[in-house]
Design an enzyme around this catalytic site. Structure first.
Site, PDB file in Angstrom:
ATOM      1  NE  ARG A 102      22.479 -18.671   7.012  1.00 24.66           N
ATOM      2  CZ  ARG A 102      22.103 -18.861   5.757  1.00 24.66           C
ATOM      3  NH1 ARG A 102      22.986 -19.269   4.852  1.00 24.66           N
ATOM      4  NH2 ARG A 102      20.850 -18.681   5.401  1.00 24.66           N
ATOM      5  CE  LYS A 137      46.636 -16.989  -6.215  1.00 22.73           C
ATOM      6  NZ  LYS A 137      46.548 -16.260  -7.505  1.00 22.73           N
ATOM      7  CE  LYS A 169      53.695 -18.563  -7.787  1.00 26.42           C
ATOM      8  NZ  LYS A 169      52.289 -18.292  -7.426  1.00 26.42           N
ATOM      9  CD  GLU A 199      55.307 -17.552 -11.216  1.00 25.83           C
ATOM     10  OE1 GLU A 199      54.282 -17.844 -10.566  1.00 25.83           O
ATOM     11  OE2 GLU A 199      55.949 -16.499 -11.034  1.00 25.83           O
ATOM     12  CG  ASP A 220      52.486 -16.211 -13.832  1.00 21.61           C
ATOM     13  OD1 ASP A 220      51.335 -16.577 -13.534  1.00 21.61           O
ATOM     14  OD2 ASP A 220      52.985 -15.149 -13.419  1.00 21.61           O
TER      15      ASP A 220
END
Length: 283
Positions: A102, A137, A169, A199, A220
């Site tokens: 697994r 991410k 950002k 950004e 963005d």
């Protein structure tokens, strides 16, 4: 051809995954049902078309439990496979093969899924000059492997962590007091080898940014018409990155705006698992 990862980059991860699965008492089912002398031959088989990735890390689960297992790789990382193709064969004592199954399949399915989807996107934008890149991410603990899988699929990596590039950002801009102070402080703080990207959400922000000392701009959540105008304004002075809301259906249109990079967070945080099985044959 993507360079393989050093085992030290995934050894702790695979060990932790095995410990999580074995718990405090080991594999009760295999130890109870399978004689210690039993041997088996296990075949990793693709159950759909895709791209192989993460095979070494996946197979490491078997060698950690039994270094004496014989392993034969049939399809190396980066290879396209069709449903039914054998990817690798593991042969030896049955118990450790069952116990590691697994963990190995979890890793292989996830990484092949990322590589396969990346390859689909790379093929979709072929000829445009744009590059597919991933983001931060990623699944906690799996970043090195997931970013490796993106490279295997033909994509490129964005920054790996907070310490290898500056990406200013919207929240940074609020906390810093605006675009100019944020960029000027960043430029004064980092060394000459560190890139600075900012950004922006609007063309007005982009116009202000073009008067500052930066290396790249993240455009963005802009539609294709706005992206095209942004690329025209930049005129090759900065690396342009399109991000936000890009799908397999829209990626070609985004690439055709002339942007340098197309970044997709879902490529690592919610990609579909690749269907691969481990089929036993008596040895």
């Amino acid at each position: 051809m993507t360079a393989p990862l050093y085992p030290i980059l995934y050894d702790d991860l695979v060990r932790a995954a095995l410990k999580e699965d074995l718990g405090l008492a080991g594999d009760l089912t295999s130890d109870a049902c399978v004689p210690a002398y039993a041997r088996a031959r296990a075949l990793f088989r693709a159950r759909r078309d895709g791209v192989v990735a993460g095979l070494a890390a996946s197979l490491h689960a078997f060698t950690l439990l039994d270094p004496g297992l014989e392993i034969r790789v049939e399809r190396t990382d980066g290879t396209r496979v069709a449903a039914g193709d054998t990817i690798a064969v593991v042969e030896g004592a049955a118990r450790p093969i069952l116990s590691a199954e697994r963990t190995a399949l979890n890793l292989l399915g996830r990484l092949c899924g990322i590589a396969s989807e990346t390859r689909t996107l790379v093929d979709a934008i072929a000829g445009t000059g744009a590059y597919i890149v991933c983001t931060r991410k990623t699944t906690p603990g799996l970043r090195a492997l997931e970013k490796y899988a993106v490279r295997v699929g033909g994509g490129n990596n964005h920054r790996f962590a907070l310490d290898d590039a500056v990406l200013i950002k919207d929240n940074h801009l609020v906390a810093a007091g605006g675009l100019r102070p944020a960029v000027e402080r960043a430029r004064a703080h980092v060394g000459h080898m560190v890139k600075i990207e900012v950004e922006v959400d609007t063309l007005a922000q982009l116009e202000e940014l073009l008067r500052l000392d930066v290396d790249a701009v993240l455009l963005d959540n802009m539609d294709t018409d706005t992206l095209r105008e942004a690329v025209r304004m930049v005129d090759g002075r900065l690396i342009t990155e399109a991000s936000g809301g890009v799908t397999p259906e829209t990626v070609r249109a985004v690439a055709e705006t002339g942007v340098t990079l197309i970044s997709l967070g879902w490529l690592t945080h919610s990609v579909k698992n690749f269907d691969v099985g481990l089929d036993f044959e008596p040895a």
